[in-house]
Design a protein around this motif. Structure first.
Motif, PDB file in Angstrom:
ATOM      1  N   ASP B   1     -17.103   7.083 -17.098  1.00 52.73           N
ATOM      2  CA  ASP B   1     -16.428   6.085 -17.524  1.00 52.73           C
ATOM      3  C   ASP B   1     -14.810   6.196 -17.330  1.00 52.73           C
ATOM      4  O   ASP B   1     -14.109   7.152 -17.275  1.00 52.73           O
ATOM      5  CB  ASP B   1     -16.292   6.256 -19.293  1.00 52.73           C
ATOM      6  N   GLN B   2     -14.366   5.087 -16.577  1.00 51.37           N
ATOM      7  CA  GLN B   2     -12.844   5.291 -16.246  1.00 51.37           C
ATOM      8  C   GLN B   2     -12.083   4.830 -17.059  1.00 51.37           C
ATOM      9  O   GLN B   2     -11.731   3.667 -17.655  1.00 51.37           O
ATOM     10  CB  GLN B   2     -12.971   4.443 -14.894  1.00 51.37           C
ATOM     11  N   GLN B   3     -11.127   5.817 -17.526  1.00 51.23           N
ATOM     12  CA  GLN B   3     -10.129   5.729 -18.745  1.00 51.23           C
ATOM     13  C   GLN B   3      -8.721   5.059 -17.941  1.00 51.23           C
ATOM     14  O   GLN B   3      -8.350   4.425 -18.948  1.00 51.23           O
ATOM     15  CB  GLN B   3      -9.815   6.949 -19.219  1.00 51.23           C
ATOM     16  N   VAL B   4      -8.601   5.110 -16.845  1.00 52.91           N
ATOM     17  CA  VAL B   4      -7.421   4.308 -16.252  1.00 52.91           C
ATOM     18  C   VAL B   4      -7.737   3.497 -15.299  1.00 52.91           C
ATOM     19  O   VAL B   4      -8.430   4.161 -14.191  1.00 52.91           O
ATOM     20  CB  VAL B   4      -6.377   5.419 -15.958  1.00 52.91           C
ATOM     21  N   LYS B   5      -7.605   2.237 -15.164  1.00 48.70           N
ATOM     22  CA  LYS B   5      -7.924   1.306 -14.209  1.00 48.70           C
ATOM     23  C   LYS B   5      -6.784   0.505 -13.492  1.00 48.70           C
ATOM     24  O   LYS B   5      -5.946   0.120 -14.106  1.00 48.70           O
ATOM     25  CB  LYS B   5      -8.955   0.379 -14.654  1.00 48.70           C
ATOM     26  N   GLN B   6      -6.815   0.689 -12.227  1.00 46.85           N
ATOM     27  CA  GLN B   6      -5.917  -0.283 -11.315  1.00 46.85           C
ATOM     28  C   GLN B   6      -6.969  -1.375 -10.857  1.00 46.85           C
ATOM     29  O   GLN B   6      -7.616  -1.127  -9.768  1.00 46.85           O
ATOM     30  CB  GLN B   6      -5.285   0.505 -10.604  1.00 46.85           C
ATOM     31  N   ASN B   7      -6.746  -2.551 -11.484  1.00 48.22           N
ATOM     32  CA  ASN B   7      -7.926  -3.383 -10.636  1.00 48.22           C
ATOM     33  C   ASN B   7      -7.783  -4.075  -9.490  1.00 48.22           C
ATOM     34  O   ASN B   7      -8.428  -4.968  -8.912  1.00 48.22           O
ATOM     35  CB  ASN B   7      -8.166  -4.691 -11.862  1.00 48.22           C
ATOM     36  N   SER B   8      -6.494  -4.093  -9.101  1.00 44.94           N
ATOM     37  CA  SER B   8      -5.996  -4.730  -7.762  1.00 44.94           C
ATOM     38  C   SER B   8      -5.859  -3.544  -6.644  1.00 44.94           C
ATOM     39  O   SER B   8      -4.892  -2.823  -6.701  1.00 44.94           O
ATOM     40  CB  SER B   8      -4.693  -5.423  -8.047  1.00 44.94           C
ATOM     41  N   PRO B   9      -6.781  -3.714  -5.844  1.00 42.57           N
ATOM     42  CA  PRO B   9      -6.848  -2.715  -4.696  1.00 42.57           C
ATOM     43  C   PRO B   9      -5.494  -2.709  -3.788  1.00 42.57           C
ATOM     44  O   PRO B   9      -5.093  -1.897  -3.260  1.00 42.57           O
ATOM     45  CB  PRO B   9      -8.028  -2.836  -3.595  1.00 42.57           C
ATOM     46  N   SER B  10      -5.194  -3.902  -3.607  1.00 44.69           N
ATOM     47  CA  SER B  10      -3.969  -4.145  -2.751  1.00 44.69           C
ATOM     48  C   SER B  10      -3.163  -5.389  -3.347  1.00 44.69           C
ATOM     49  O   SER B  10      -3.534  -6.196  -4.129  1.00 44.69           O
ATOM     50  CB  SER B  10      -4.425  -4.621  -1.256  1.00 44.69           C
ATOM     51  N   LEU B  11      -1.763  -5.346  -2.717  1.00 42.16           N
ATOM     52  CA  LEU B  11      -0.775  -6.354  -3.054  1.00 42.16           C
ATOM     53  C   LEU B  11       0.200  -6.646  -1.771  1.00 42.16           C
ATOM     54  O   LEU B  11       0.543  -5.466  -1.315  1.00 42.16           O
ATOM     55  CB  LEU B  11       0.094  -5.915  -4.328  1.00 42.16           C
ATOM     56  N   SER B  12       0.464  -7.748  -1.462  1.00 42.35           N
ATOM     57  CA  SER B  12       1.247  -7.946  -0.558  1.00 42.35           C
ATOM     58  C   SER B  12       2.350  -8.899  -0.902  1.00 42.35           C
ATOM     59  O   SER B  12       2.195  -9.840  -1.835  1.00 42.35           O
ATOM     60  CB  SER B  12       0.737  -8.628   0.659  1.00 42.35           C
ATOM     61  N   VAL B  13       3.682  -8.457  -0.630  1.00 44.20           N
ATOM     62  CA  VAL B  13       4.800  -9.306  -1.179  1.00 44.20           C
ATOM     63  C   VAL B  13       5.631  -9.294   0.093  1.00 44.20           C
ATOM     64  O   VAL B  13       5.884  -8.692   0.836  1.00 44.20           O
ATOM     65  CB  VAL B  13       5.483  -8.780  -2.566  1.00 44.20           C
ATOM     66  N   GLN B  14       6.799 -10.261  -0.154  1.00 42.83           N
ATOM     67  CA  GLN B  14       7.938 -10.547   0.793  1.00 42.83           C
ATOM     68  C   GLN B  14       9.103  -9.547   0.349  1.00 42.83           C
ATOM     69  O   GLN B  14       9.269  -9.421  -0.682  1.00 42.83           O
ATOM     70  CB  GLN B  14       8.204 -11.920   0.668  1.00 42.83           C
ATOM     71  N   GLU B  15       9.418  -9.053   1.572  1.00 38.16           N
ATOM     72  CA  GLU B  15      10.803  -8.332   0.969  1.00 38.16           C
ATOM     73  C   GLU B  15      11.771  -9.124   0.199  1.00 38.16           C
ATOM     74  O   GLU B  15      11.962 -10.341   0.595  1.00 38.16           O
ATOM     75  CB  GLU B  15      11.494  -7.950   2.382  1.00 38.16           C
ATOM     76  N   GLY B  16      12.475  -8.410  -0.843  1.00 34.09           N
ATOM     77  CA  GLY B  16      13.326  -8.901  -1.594  1.00 34.09           C
ATOM     78  C   GLY B  16      12.780  -9.716  -2.782  1.00 34.09           C
ATOM     79  O   GLY B  16      13.526  -9.936  -3.796  1.00 34.09           O
ATOM     80  N   ARG B  17      11.480  -9.979  -2.777  1.00 36.74           N
ATOM     81  CA  ARG B  17      10.916 -10.452  -3.841  1.00 36.74           C
ATOM     82  C   ARG B  17      10.367  -9.475  -4.795  1.00 36.74           C
ATOM     83  O   ARG B  17      10.408  -8.111  -4.614  1.00 36.74           O
ATOM     84  CB  ARG B  17       9.635 -11.249  -3.601  1.00 36.74           C
ATOM     85  N   ILE B  18       9.855  -9.712  -6.081  1.00 41.36           N
ATOM     86  CA  ILE B  18       9.515  -8.733  -7.011  1.00 41.36           C
ATOM     87  C   ILE B  18       8.047  -8.252  -6.932  1.00 41.36           C
ATOM     88  O   ILE B  18       7.112  -9.222  -6.558  1.00 41.36           O
ATOM     89  CB  ILE B  18       9.549  -9.399  -8.545  1.00 41.36           C
ATOM     90  N   SER B  19       7.807  -7.152  -6.792  1.00 44.66           N
ATOM     91  CA  SER B  19       6.351  -6.547  -6.867  1.00 44.66           C
ATOM     92  C   SER B  19       6.009  -6.160  -8.191  1.00 44.66           C
ATOM     93  O   SER B  19       6.695  -5.186  -8.816  1.00 44.66           O
ATOM     94  CB  SER B  19       6.178  -5.331  -5.717  1.00 44.66           C
ATOM     95  N   ILE B  20       4.819  -6.575  -8.741  1.00 39.00           N
ATOM     96  CA  ILE B  20       4.334  -6.045  -9.954  1.00 39.00           C
ATOM     97  C   ILE B  20       2.896  -5.581  -9.855  1.00 39.00           C
ATOM     98  O   ILE B  20       2.070  -6.115  -9.327  1.00 39.00           O
ATOM     99  CB  ILE B  20       4.269  -7.401 -10.915  1.00 39.00           C
ATOM    100  N   LEU B  21       2.824  -4.049 -10.163  1.00 40.25           N
ATOM    101  CA  LEU B  21       1.581  -3.454 -10.236  1.00 40.25           C
ATOM    102  C   LEU B  21       1.055  -3.196 -11.609  1.00 40.25           C
ATOM    103  O   LEU B  21       2.015  -2.864 -12.466  1.00 40.25           O
ATOM    104  CB  LEU B  21       1.809  -1.990  -9.439  1.00 40.25           C
TER     105      LEU B  21
END
Lengths: 116, 111
Positions: B1-21
């Protein structure tokens, strides 16, 4: 100042052999933790030591795994009769007194263990 | 049972923009949450944390938001920089030193 130091950085050994991994925590840190990271996975808690209290061993995957912390400083993680599934990066961390969960843990760079 | 989950394995954003994890958890006993950043062949580096009595904590370009009712937390990085490219782990604690980690999200910030 010196961070958490782990040795060796890499270890390759044959299945069935015993291995010892060493961790030197940051001076003055009373809490010490061991985690492991298997390929493509997150960090998995193994064991932690807090001062003179009995260690929390709840994450050790089998009785082949043991750890000790001598003199409240250096720690050794021992894996006996290694198996291929033991292959992972073993990470050590230390922090000021835990107990509240509020103290950030500072990690070493890990020991990459490969079992042939 | 995984108690902590990060459902997005990867994220790509442009420099200067916001990253949301994003990070979700199942254990309502967690009372402290942390974000770590990890470069290849290095140990994780602590970024920012938040106690369960708060809903926001900010440190420079990094802000962590906690929504306890949804059992969800997020890390905002703004503006994103190429040097932010790394694997980001969220972790949670029940008030002991034992941290439970998510699987990580690989962030790539493109110049």
């Amino acid at each position: 100042g010196a961070g958490v130091s782990q040795s060796p950085s890499n270890k390759v050994t044959e299945k069935g052999k015993d291995v010892e991994l060493r961790c030197d925590p940051i001076s003055g840190h009373t809490a010490l933790y061991w985690y492991r990271q298997s390929l493509g996975q997150g960090l998995e808690f193994l064991i932690y030591f807090q001062g003179n209290s009995a260690p929390d061993k709840s994450g050790l995957p089998s009785d082949r795994f043991s750890a000790e912390r001598t003199g409240g400083s250096v720690s050794t993680l021992t894996i006996q009769r290694t198996q291929q599934e033991d292959s992972a990066v073993y990470l050590c961390a230390s922090s000021w007194e835990s107990g509240t969960g509020g103290q950030p843990q500072h990690f070493g760079d890990g020991t990459r263990l490969s079992i042939l | 049972d995984q108690q902590v989950k990060q459902n997005s394995p990867s994220l790509s954003v442009q420099e200067g923009r916001i990253s949301i994890l994003n990070c979700d958890y199942t254990n309502s006993m967690f009372d402290y949450f942390l974000w770590y950043k990890k470069y290849p062949a290095e140990g994780p580096t602590f970024l920012i944390s938040i106690s369960s009595i708060k809903d926001k904590n900010e440190d420079g370009r990094f802000t962590v938001f906690l929504n306890k009712s949804a059992k969800h937390l997020s890390l905002h990085i703004v503006p994103s920089q190429p040097g932010d490219s790394a694997v980001y782990f969220c972790a949670a604690s029940e008030g002991t030193g034992k941290l439970i980690f998510g699987q990580g999200t690989t962030l790539q910030v493109k110049p």
